[in-house]
Motif scaffolding. Structure first.
Motif, PDB file in Angstrom:
ATOM      1  N   ALA A   1      26.757   1.307  34.039  1.00  0.00           N
ATOM      2  CA  ALA A   1      27.673   2.065  34.970  1.00  0.00           C
ATOM      3  C   ALA A   1      26.800   3.051  35.685  1.00  0.00           C
ATOM      4  CB  ALA A   1      28.574   2.956  34.012  1.00  0.00           C
ATOM      5  N   GLU A   2      25.475   3.488  35.165  1.00  0.00           N
ATOM      6  CA  GLU A   2      24.738   4.411  35.855  1.00  0.00           C
ATOM      7  C   GLU A   2      24.381   3.987  37.507  1.00  0.00           C
ATOM      8  OE1 GLU A   2      20.523   6.831  35.918  1.00  0.00           O
ATOM      9  OE2 GLU A   2      20.973   5.315  34.301  1.00  0.00           O
ATOM     10  N   PRO A   3      23.888   2.752  37.614  1.00  0.00           N
ATOM     11  CA  PRO A   3      23.359   2.696  39.009  1.00  0.00           C
ATOM     12  C   PRO A   3      24.795   1.966  39.861  1.00  0.00           C
ATOM     13  CG  PRO A   3      22.895   0.703  37.232  1.00  0.00           C
ATOM     14  CD  PRO A   3      23.354   2.025  36.530  1.00  0.00           C
ATOM     15  N   MET A   4      25.818   1.554  38.905  1.00  0.00           N
ATOM     16  CA  MET A   4      26.863   1.167  39.758  1.00  0.00           C
ATOM     17  C   MET A   4      27.545   2.456  40.294  1.00  0.00           C
ATOM     18  SD  MET A   4      28.732  -1.809  37.440  1.00  0.00           S
ATOM     19  CE  MET A   4      30.098  -1.523  38.711  1.00  0.00           C
ATOM     20  N   PHE A   5      27.704   3.633  39.831  1.00  0.00           N
ATOM     21  CA  PHE A   5      28.295   4.751  39.766  1.00  0.00           C
ATOM     22  C   PHE A   5      27.376   5.310  41.069  1.00  0.00           C
ATOM     23  CE2 PHE A   5      28.539   9.367  39.543  1.00  0.00           C
ATOM     24  CZ  PHE A   5      30.041   9.540  39.729  1.00  0.00           C
ATOM     25  N   LEU A   6      26.211   5.637  40.887  1.00  0.00           N
ATOM     26  CA  LEU A   6      25.276   5.952  41.921  1.00  0.00           C
ATOM     27  C   LEU A   6      25.317   5.254  43.232  1.00  0.00           C
ATOM     28  CD1 LEU A   6      23.417   8.268  42.551  1.00  0.00           C
ATOM     29  CD2 LEU A   6      21.554   7.091  41.857  1.00  0.00           C
ATOM     30  N   ALA A   7      25.189   3.896  43.118  1.00  0.00           N
ATOM     31  CA  ALA A   7      25.475   3.201  44.489  1.00  0.00           C
ATOM     32  C   ALA A   7      26.789   3.306  45.195  1.00  0.00           C
ATOM     33  CB  ALA A   7      25.118   1.579  44.189  1.00  0.00           C
ATOM     34  N   LEU A   8      27.765   3.429  44.248  1.00  0.00           N
ATOM     35  CA  LEU A   8      29.173   3.567  44.823  1.00  0.00           C
ATOM     36  C   LEU A   8      29.119   4.792  45.395  1.00  0.00           C
ATOM     37  CD1 LEU A   8      32.142   2.636  45.129  1.00  0.00           C
ATOM     38  CD2 LEU A   8      32.489   3.602  42.957  1.00  0.00           C
ATOM     39  N   MET A   9      28.640   6.014  44.953  1.00  0.00           N
ATOM     40  CA  MET A   9      28.699   7.217  45.394  1.00  0.00           C
ATOM     41  C   MET A   9      28.138   7.398  46.837  1.00  0.00           C
ATOM     42  SD  MET A   9      30.661   9.194  43.703  1.00  0.00           S
ATOM     43  CE  MET A   9      31.707   7.656  43.546  1.00  0.00           C
TER      44      MET A   9
ATOM     45  N   VAL B   1      27.919   1.794  23.724  1.00  0.00           N
ATOM     46  CA  VAL B   1      28.245   3.265  24.829  1.00  0.00           C
ATOM     47  C   VAL B   1      26.690   3.111  25.493  1.00  0.00           C
ATOM     48  CG1 VAL B   1      27.916   5.616  25.203  1.00  0.00           C
ATOM     49  CG2 VAL B   1      29.438   4.532  23.416  1.00  0.00           C
ATOM     50  N   GLY B   2      25.647   2.761  24.892  1.00  0.00           N
ATOM     51  CA  GLY B   2      24.133   2.668  25.507  1.00  0.00           C
ATOM     52  C   GLY B   2      24.255   1.763  26.826  1.00  0.00           C
ATOM     53  N   PHE B   3      24.704   0.462  26.512  1.00  0.00           N
ATOM     54  CA  PHE B   3      24.549  -0.729  27.249  1.00  0.00           C
ATOM     55  C   PHE B   3      25.637  -0.388  28.485  1.00  0.00           C
ATOM     56  CE2 PHE B   3      26.180  -4.737  28.701  1.00  0.00           C
ATOM     57  CZ  PHE B   3      24.912  -5.542  28.860  1.00  0.00           C
ATOM     58  N   ILE B   4      26.726   0.126  28.090  1.00  0.00           N
ATOM     59  CA  ILE B   4      27.671   0.307  29.068  1.00  0.00           C
ATOM     60  C   ILE B   4      27.120   1.352  30.218  1.00  0.00           C
ATOM     61  CG2 ILE B   4      29.925   1.533  29.553  1.00  0.00           C
ATOM     62  CD1 ILE B   4      30.934   0.418  26.884  1.00  0.00           C
ATOM     63  N   TRP B   5      26.409   2.576  29.585  1.00  0.00           N
ATOM     64  CA  TRP B   5      25.944   3.367  30.592  1.00  0.00           C
ATOM     65  C   TRP B   5      24.808   2.864  31.368  1.00  0.00           C
ATOM     66  CZ3 TRP B   5      26.856   7.246  33.162  1.00  0.00           C
ATOM     67  CH2 TRP B   5      26.018   8.047  33.856  1.00  0.00           C
TER      68      TRP B   5
END
Length: 266
Positions: free
Chosen positions: A45-53, A38-42
């Motif tokens: 996912a964190e920079p991907m999600f923020l960049a996407l938003m 989960v830690g690796f996935i987050w």
């Protein structure tokens, strides 16, 4: 007659410490990701999600970043290196308290612990950045303009964070409440590190002030290494190298001073 039994040559101090750092690196990797992904996935996912938003907000408002720059890649390339810097500083500061029991071993030093933990953080975040760049190149024909310079920029960001994390880890031994301020301060560094904007967008007065921050130079260099002449960069490699040298020397001196203050409890 029995001949001489061949003996393994004594390892040098450098070879011994390299093996120690390698073992500590694997220990950090297993501690962080061995029982759960989960830690690796987050972390991915964190920079991907923020960049996407942020990209979606700019797309919806009809304002891009200009010069045909891909909006998502622009923000991902700004935020992900900052995530690496923040992660190294935040987790590196706690390296002494988290690994106190390992200092019973004669061959393990505070510097070994700091290098192993920070190297693991840098390696994981570099993999994410490499993934972004690879996807952009293969699927969107956005090849890096200077791949070697982009790699150097990531190394500089990691070395800046490494030096700062060692210094903070040492200072925490002398003043423990300092640890509570590190996380919010690293977040406050985001708006003054050119994470989501280019200096060419700003007036010269603001630009000169922000260039005091070495991270600004690194982010500007990374953008030019990725996008080439489509951006107007402002950076100085010697300036960043001076910061790297100063922070790392101070950090190593701080760890040396902190070693005498550490009390080993049975």
């Amino acid at each position: 007659m029995i001949g001489d039994v061949p003996r393994r040559a004594d390892s040098s101090q450098v070879a011994t410490q390299l093996r120690v750092i390698g073992a500590l690196f694997m220990r950090e990797l297993l501690t962080r990701f061995g029982t759960s992904r989960v830690g690796f996935i987050w972390l991915l996912a964190e920079p991907m999600f923020l960049a996407l938003m942020i990209s979606t907000m700019h797309w919806a408002s009809g304002h891009g970043v200009g010069n045909n720059l891909p909006t998502f890649l622009f923000y991902a390339m700004g935020y992900t290196p900052f995530v690496m810097f923040r992660s190294i500083v935040n987790r590196g500061q706690n390296v002494i308290n988290a690994n106190m029991s390992l200092l019973f071993h004669r061959n393990i030093t505070l510097l070994d612990l700091a290098i192993a933990r920070n190297l693991m953080e840098a390696a994981v975040c570099s993999m994410i950045i490499t993934l972004f760049v690879t996807v952009a190149a293969v699927f969107f024909d956005e090849w890096p303009h200077e791949p070697a310079l982009l790699f150097c920029g990531l190394m500089m960001s990691a070395l800046l964070a490494h030096g700062l994390s060692m210094l903070l880890a040492a200072l925490t031994c002398f003043y423990e409440p300092l640890e509570r301020f590190t996380h919010p301060l690293t977040y406050l560094m985001m708006p003054i590190s050119a994470t989501f904007y280019m200096l060419s967008m700003l007036p010269s007065e603001s630009r000169d002030l922000l260039l005091i921050n070495p991270l600004v130079h690194v982010h500007e260099m990374n953008r030019w290494a990725q996008f080439g002449d489509r951006v107007v960069p402002y950076y100085s490699i010697p300036y960043v190298l001076c910061w790297i040298l100063g922070l790392n020397l101070l950090g190593m001196a701080g760890l040396r001073a902190a070693r005498s203050r550490i009390t080993m409890m049975e």
